[in-house]
Design an enzyme around this catalytic site. Structure first.
Site, short mmCIF file in Angstrom:
data_model
loop_
_atom_site.label_atom_id
_atom_site.label_comp_id
_atom_site.label_asym_id
_atom_site.label_seq_id
_atom_site.Cartn_x
_atom_site.Cartn_y
_atom_site.Cartn_z
N TYR A 177 41.53 69.20 54.38
CA TYR A 177 41.12 67.86 53.89
C TYR A 177 39.79 67.61 54.68
O TYR A 177 38.88 66.96 54.42
CB TYR A 177 42.11 66.96 54.13
CG TYR A 177 42.04 65.05 53.95
CD1 TYR A 177 41.76 64.19 52.69
CD2 TYR A 177 41.61 64.79 55.57
CE1 TYR A 177 41.13 63.57 52.32
CE2 TYR A 177 41.56 63.16 54.56
CZ TYR A 177 40.43 63.13 53.90
OH TYR A 177 40.24 61.01 53.74
N SER A 228 35.64 59.28 55.62
CA SER A 228 37.22 59.31 56.95
C SER A 228 36.43 59.32 57.79
O SER A 228 35.62 60.38 57.95
CB SER A 228 38.01 60.54 55.43
OG SER A 228 38.86 60.27 56.87
#
Length: 235
Positions: A150, A137
């Protein structure tokens, strides 16, 4: 460019979203794919031809990761590509993050990548070739509010892949990392297809095309990192 025809890949998180798009695009290029995900019914929907072999399994189980590699070798006779795509995320202030949510993100995002790579790397080293693609990501390169858990898991996954790249390069094995921004998927309980997402997010197909791009690069070309910008959809 590298011809992908008849190569064999394992793709995790293959039942929906980015993983589904990667699986279907690779199959269209002639790649035979072991499509791994937890949902058997959704996997059966993905497996539209003999090019795709569905495998209901979990990336956090070491035996399942080894089984995926063994099945690829037994069913298709080879293994060339591993795409570590499975991922989960939830977002909250640090003091409101449940320990179980923290554990799940690290189990899927980091341990899942570790276990599949651990199962595949000895085979890749022995054959002196292979390509591992990690879907991380853009938050593996930045921080943001509500992203402590996260983001930490994605930083860890990125470090794992970066270190592995240095370990396996002498054996002719490639490791590429793709950093998508916002993607219009079911991630974090989203419902894809909203007008806002279509205007501002990447599509799963954009990420799949990026995977194809790094896999088709000539053997002497190493693309370590590829950032996908969600607004311009350029990579």
């Amino acid at each position: 460019m590298t011809d992908l025809t008849n190569q064999v890949a394992i793709v995790t998180g293959a039942s929906r979203g980015i993983g589904r798009a990667i699986t279907l695009l690779l199959a269209m290029q002639g790649v035979r794919v072991v499509a791994l995900a937890r949902g058997a019914e959704e996997l059966d929907d993905v497996a539209q031809s003999g090019q795709i072999l569905p495998l209901a399994a979990t990336v956090t189980d070491e035996a399942d990761a080894q089984q995926a590699v063994d099945i690829a070798l037994q069913h298709f006779g080879r293994l060339d590509i591993v795409v570590c795509n499975a991922g989960v995320g939830s977002f909250n202030l640090l003091e409101n993050i449940a320990a179980t949510d923290w554990d799940q993100m690290f189990d899927v995002n980091v341990k899942g990548t570790f276990l599949l790579c651990k199962a595949a790397v000895p085979h890749f080293k022995a054959q002196k070739r292979g390509h591992i693609v990690g879907i991380t990501s853009d938050v593996a390169r930045r921080t943001f509010e509500h992203g402590t858990a996260y983001g930490a898991s994605k930083y860890a996954q990125d470090a794992l892949l970066g270190s592995l790249r240095k370990e396996v390069r002498p054996f002719g094995v490639k490791v590429s990392t793709i950093y998508p921004g916002l993607v219009d998927t079911y991630f974090n309980n989203s419902r894809p297809g909203s007008a806002e997402a279509e205007a501002t997010h990447l599509r799963p197909a954009d990420v799949a095309q990026a995977v194809r791009y790094v896999l088709e690069a000539p053997a002497h070309v190493v693309i370590d990192e590829l950032m996908l910008h969600p607004l311009s959809q350029e990579w």
